[in-house]
Design a protein around this motif. Sequence first.
Motif, PDB file in Angstrom:
ATOM      1  N   LYS A 173       0.830  -1.207   0.000  1.00  0.00           N
ATOM      2  CA  LYS A 173       0.000   0.000   0.000  1.00  0.00           C
ATOM      3  C   LYS A 173       0.865   1.258   0.000  1.00  0.00           C
ATOM      4  CE  LYS A 173      -4.582  -1.248   1.345  1.00  0.00           C
ATOM      5  NZ  LYS A 173      -4.927  -2.373   2.209  1.00  0.00           N
ATOM      6  N   VAL A 174       1.704   1.409   1.051  1.00  0.00           N
ATOM      7  CA  VAL A 174       2.583   2.588   1.124  1.00  0.00           C
ATOM      8  C   VAL A 174       4.011   2.082   1.360  1.00  0.00           C
ATOM      9  CG1 VAL A 174       2.998   4.798   2.273  1.00  0.00           C
ATOM     10  CG2 VAL A 174       0.664   3.874   2.171  1.00  0.00           C
ATOM     11  N   PRO A 175       4.794   1.986   0.303  1.00  0.00           N
ATOM     12  CA  PRO A 175       6.124   1.372   0.460  1.00  0.00           C
ATOM     13  C   PRO A 175       7.096   2.153   1.351  1.00  0.00           C
ATOM     14  CG  PRO A 175       5.457   1.351  -1.849  1.00  0.00           C
ATOM     15  CD  PRO A 175       4.460   2.198  -1.124  1.00  0.00           C
ATOM     16  N   ILE A 176       7.040   3.495   1.316  1.00  0.00           N
ATOM     17  CA  ILE A 176       8.019   4.285   2.063  1.00  0.00           C
ATOM     18  C   ILE A 176       7.276   5.271   2.945  1.00  0.00           C
ATOM     19  CG2 ILE A 176       9.777   6.091   1.817  1.00  0.00           C
ATOM     20  CD1 ILE A 176      10.716   4.708  -0.730  1.00  0.00           C
ATOM     21  N   ALA A 177       7.528   5.234   4.256  1.00  0.00           N
ATOM     22  CA  ALA A 177       6.794   6.147   5.135  1.00  0.00           C
ATOM     23  C   ALA A 177       7.635   6.599   6.316  1.00  0.00           C
ATOM     24  CB  ALA A 177       5.521   5.475   5.648  1.00  0.00           C
ATOM     25  N   ILE A 178       7.564   7.906   6.577  1.00  0.00           N
ATOM     26  CA  ILE A 178       8.010   8.428   7.873  1.00  0.00           C
ATOM     27  C   ILE A 178       6.802   9.181   8.410  1.00  0.00           C
ATOM     28  CG2 ILE A 178       9.581   9.960   9.125  1.00  0.00           C
ATOM     29  CD1 ILE A 178      11.637   9.570   6.921  1.00  0.00           C
ATOM     30  N   ASP A 179       6.316   8.755   9.540  1.00  0.00           N
ATOM     31  CA  ASP A 179       5.107   9.363  10.084  1.00  0.00           C
ATOM     32  C   ASP A 179       5.399   9.864  11.492  1.00  0.00           C
ATOM     33  OD1 ASP A 179       2.639  10.126  10.893  1.00  0.00           O
ATOM     34  OD2 ASP A 179       1.686   8.149  10.716  1.00  0.00           O
ATOM     35  N   GLN A 180       5.540  11.186  11.615  1.00  0.00           N
ATOM     36  CA  GLN A 180       5.819  11.742  12.943  1.00  0.00           C
ATOM     37  C   GLN A 180       4.536  12.175  13.648  1.00  0.00           C
ATOM     38  OE1 GLN A 180       9.588  14.284  12.326  1.00  0.00           O
ATOM     39  NE2 GLN A 180       9.954  12.703  13.875  1.00  0.00           N
ATOM     40  N   TYR A 181       3.419  11.765  13.072  1.00  0.00           N
ATOM     41  CA  TYR A 181       2.119  12.063  13.685  1.00  0.00           C
ATOM     42  C   TYR A 181       1.429  10.744  13.997  1.00  0.00           C
ATOM     43  CZ  TYR A 181       3.202  16.679  11.930  1.00  0.00           C
ATOM     44  OH  TYR A 181       3.822  17.872  11.686  1.00  0.00           O
ATOM     45  N   TYR A 182       2.213   9.755  14.333  1.00  0.00           N
ATOM     46  CA  TYR A 182       1.642   8.433  14.559  1.00  0.00           C
ATOM     47  C   TYR A 182       0.668   8.492  15.729  1.00  0.00           C
ATOM     48  CZ  TYR A 182       1.214   3.453  15.393  1.00  0.00           C
ATOM     49  OH  TYR A 182       0.713   2.196  15.570  1.00  0.00           O
ATOM     50  N   CYS A 183      -0.429   7.801  15.577  1.00  0.00           N
ATOM     51  CA  CYS A 183      -1.510   7.917  16.536  1.00  0.00           C
ATOM     52  C   CYS A 183      -2.363   6.674  16.358  1.00  0.00           C
ATOM     53  CB  CYS A 183      -2.312   9.170  16.191  1.00  0.00           C
ATOM     54  SG  CYS A 183      -3.692   9.488  17.269  1.00  0.00           S
ATOM     55  N   ASP A 184      -2.557   5.907  17.417  1.00  0.00           N
ATOM     56  CA  ASP A 184      -3.312   4.669  17.219  1.00  0.00           C
ATOM     57  C   ASP A 184      -4.793   4.831  17.541  1.00  0.00           C
ATOM     58  OD1 ASP A 184      -3.192   4.768  19.942  1.00  0.00           O
ATOM     59  OD2 ASP A 184      -2.453   2.712  20.204  1.00  0.00           O
ATOM     60  N   LYS A 185      -5.183   6.019  17.946  1.00  0.00           N
ATOM     61  CA  LYS A 185      -6.616   6.236  18.122  1.00  0.00           C
ATOM     62  C   LYS A 185      -7.100   7.265  17.097  1.00  0.00           C
ATOM     63  CE  LYS A 185      -5.358   8.559  22.387  1.00  0.00           C
ATOM     64  NZ  LYS A 185      -3.947   8.200  22.591  1.00  0.00           N
ATOM     65  N   GLY A 186      -8.312   7.757  17.272  1.00  0.00           N
ATOM     66  CA  GLY A 186      -8.891   8.697  16.309  1.00  0.00           C
ATOM     67  C   GLY A 186      -8.022   9.921  16.102  1.00  0.00           C
ATOM     68  N   HIS A 187      -7.709  10.634  17.175  1.00  0.00           N
ATOM     69  CA  HIS A 187      -6.778  11.743  17.010  1.00  0.00           C
ATOM     70  C   HIS A 187      -5.925  11.892  18.263  1.00  0.00           C
ATOM     71  CE1 HIS A 187      -9.674  14.092  19.409  1.00  0.00           C
ATOM     72  NE2 HIS A 187      -8.637  14.850  19.702  1.00  0.00           N
ATOM     73  N   CYS A 188      -4.748  12.461  18.075  1.00  0.00           N
ATOM     74  CA  CYS A 188      -3.840  12.691  19.185  1.00  0.00           C
ATOM     75  C   CYS A 188      -3.595  14.188  19.291  1.00  0.00           C
ATOM     76  CB  CYS A 188      -2.521  11.966  18.948  1.00  0.00           C
ATOM     77  SG  CYS A 188      -2.674  10.170  18.992  1.00  0.00           S
ATOM     78  N   LYS A 189      -3.268  14.619  20.499  1.00  0.00           N
ATOM     79  CA  LYS A 189      -3.049  16.051  20.717  1.00  0.00           C
ATOM     80  C   LYS A 189      -1.879  16.561  19.882  1.00  0.00           C
ATOM     81  CE  LYS A 189      -2.149  18.634  24.540  1.00  0.00           C
ATOM     82  NZ  LYS A 189      -1.541  18.495  25.863  1.00  0.00           N
ATOM     83  N   ASN A 190      -2.037  17.744  19.339  1.00  0.00           N
ATOM     84  CA  ASN A 190      -0.968  18.379  18.574  1.00  0.00           C
ATOM     85  C   ASN A 190       0.125  18.862  19.537  1.00  0.00           C
ATOM     86  OD1 ASN A 190       0.264  19.358  16.347  1.00  0.00           O
ATOM     87  ND2 ASN A 190      -1.311  20.861  15.799  1.00  0.00           N
ATOM     88  N   GLN A 191       1.326  18.365  19.360  1.00  0.00           N
ATOM     89  CA  GLN A 191       2.419  18.764  20.245  1.00  0.00           C
ATOM     90  C   GLN A 191       3.633  19.100  19.408  1.00  0.00           C
ATOM     91  OE1 GLN A 191       2.841  16.128  23.825  1.00  0.00           O
ATOM     92  NE2 GLN A 191       1.293  14.952  22.758  1.00  0.00           N
ATOM     93  N   SER A 192       4.480  20.011  19.937  1.00  0.00           N
ATOM     94  CA  SER A 192       5.585  20.449  19.098  1.00  0.00           C
ATOM     95  C   SER A 192       6.837  19.585  19.280  1.00  0.00           C
ATOM     96  CB  SER A 192       5.904  21.919  19.354  1.00  0.00           C
ATOM     97  OG  SER A 192       6.216  22.108  20.706  1.00  0.00           O
ATOM     98  N   GLU A 193       7.034  18.997  20.452  1.00  0.00           N
ATOM     99  CA  GLU A 193       8.217  18.156  20.626  1.00  0.00           C
ATOM    100  C   GLU A 193       8.099  16.915  19.737  1.00  0.00           C
ATOM    101  OE1 GLU A 193      11.147  18.479  22.367  1.00  0.00           O
ATOM    102  OE2 GLU A 193      10.424  20.544  22.427  1.00  0.00           O
TER     103      GLU A 193
END
Length: 481
Positions: free
Chosen positions: A367-387
């Motif tokens: 499906k997606v051969p190459i991925a870097i995901d720095q917003y990984y989240c296993d639920k619906g949404h995760c809080k937006n954080q800068s660190e």
Amino acid sequence: MKQNRSFPLRQLLLVLLIATVPMAAHIAPSEAKRSHSKKASKSYKHPKRHHGRHPKGGHITPAPPPPPGQGSDQPSDLPNVFDLLSYGAKGDGESDDSKALVAAWKAACSVRSATLRIPPELKFLVKPVTLHGPCASDIVLQIDGTLLAPRRIGSWPKSSRYQWLNFKWVNNFTIRGTGTVDGQGSNWWTWSLSYQMYSINQRKMKHVPDMKPTAVRFYSSSNVTVRDISIINSPQCHLKFDSSDGVMVTNVTISSPDSSPNTDGIHLQNTRDAEIEHSNIGCGDDCVSIQTGCSNVHVHHINCGPGHGISLGGLGKDKSMACVSNVTVENLSLQSTMYGLRIKTWQGGAGSVRNVSFSNVRVSEVKVPIAIDQYYCDKGHCKNQSEAVAVSGVKFDSVVGTYASQPVYLACSQDVPCTDVDMVGVQLTPASNSGGLREALCYNSYGKSTGPLLPSSMDGCLRSQSDFLRRIARSHDRGCW
Ligand SMILES: *[C@@H]1O[C@H](CO)[C@@H](O)[C@H](O)[C@H]1NC(C)=O
Ligand SMILES: *[C@@H]1O[C@H](CO)[C@@H](O)[C@H](O)[C@H]1NC(C)=O
Ligand SMILES: *[C@@H]1O[C@H](CO)[C@@H](O)[C@H](O)[C@H]1NC(C)=O
Ligand SMILES: *[C@@H]1O[C@H](CO)[C@@H](O)[C@H](O)[C@H]1NC(C)=O
Ligand SMILES: *[C@@H]1O[C@H](CO)[C@@H](O)[C@H](O)[C@H]1NC(C)=O
Ligand SMILES: *[C@@H]1O[C@H](CO)[C@@H](O)[C@H](O)[C@H]1NC(C)=O
Ligand SMILES: *[C@@H]1O[C@H](CO)[C@@H](O)[C@H](O)[C@H]1NC(C)=O
């Protein structure tokens, strides 16, 4: 991809196996036990390893030829063999053989160069056990038959739901054989049902820990080899190394159905100098998952699929510090997986992922051969954080084949951009029958690409970087090695 199974150590080990195992099998249990106190020869030596490289064939000392006039089945030169059957195991797949396994382990562990043997064609039902060292010296667990986990969730004690076969504090340890370790996990996979029942029983528990057992786990161990066996149908992860070093996994088969949730193939955590090679892994989650605290990891000649591909992370969950470095992943084939090569970090984490190389990877309908995901989240949404866990020095070289959804997805942190991301010779074409394709996405991802790149939506996807950005990324990985 054709697997290269021809390096000389393999042949040497095979010859040694063929030479020693059948003879060892002929020793009557009582004889084997009597010979405990005798100094056993080292017919099989643990392959020595150095920093994630191949064990060197030269370290293995073949057994000397028998002295003239002695039959070749003369057992005095053989390693001590402890057969599970001589410790009261039934091997009928129904009787509880846990006590026998623990007893046989204790006996084998206490002598030098012992082999604990799970004989072929029998099925041994074993409840969760911990087999711990330190042992007298190197030790081999020869699995030729089948080890079965309890099928009913209710027969797992609540306190033993982290893992089934737990190896702790073992050094110079080898698992090998033609047998199977079967986690019989299907009841665990229908988790929603058991989750509900558990919640009802525990009434007030809102957050039920996701405690599904790992089939085979090593903890705080070193110089461990797992080879040749099959590990199937784990409730969750199949083979986990935690806080260990000097790990070699070769020629293993790992499988559970595509539909089994959270069933990782191999999971590494706080583990250094690990080599995972020449294996077939198909499961419901990551084929290989590399977690925090891992360094000098070499993954190669793996067939992965079904599953979620090769993953680093999720790292930095709950603002935690994560450090991963020196990971080389090469010469793989990924077939019909959800992702191919992926780095995933949670928002809010700290630490870094550094020096990761993915090369010579064939993907087919991934499906997606190459991925870097720095917003990984296993639920619906995760809080937006800068660190964020900083990601730098990641190379994708010769990733070739077909994708089913999106060729590249690089979603880097707003505040901590990905730096030194290199793409070389990435050639991806849409798989036939794939609808709704998305274009390559690169967000806040800096580095360079060297052509030819396919599809053309990847051109200019990576932004060219300045030293300033590199410094920002660097400032975030303080605290890692
Ligand atoms: C692991 O193997 C290496 C290389 O043979 C050896 O130097 C080291 O002592 C071993 N470690 C342990 C804990 O046995
Ligand atoms: C493991 O093997 C290595 C090399 O044979 C040896 O130096 C080391 O002492 C062994 N460690 C243990 C704990 O047996
Ligand atoms: C791989 O393991 C299988 C047993 O599962 C064995 O028959 C085969 O010889 C092994 N191959 C190598 C190259 O060691
Ligand atoms: C990563 O590899 C480099 C170069 O071989 C080495 O200097 C460094 O110590 C390694 N990092 C870790 C954490 O082992
Ligand atoms: C990166 O890691 C590889 C091993 O995976 C190592 O050989 C190389 O020296 C490392 N490079 C740096 C700059 O640490
Ligand atoms: C991976 O494949 C490349 C290219 O064929 C080869 O040079 C390299 O040695 C292989 N790596 C391993 C660990 O076999
Ligand atoms: C997340 O925060 C960034 C600033 O750090 C902001 O630009 C972005 O719009 C925010 N996203 C959401 C979904 O709130």
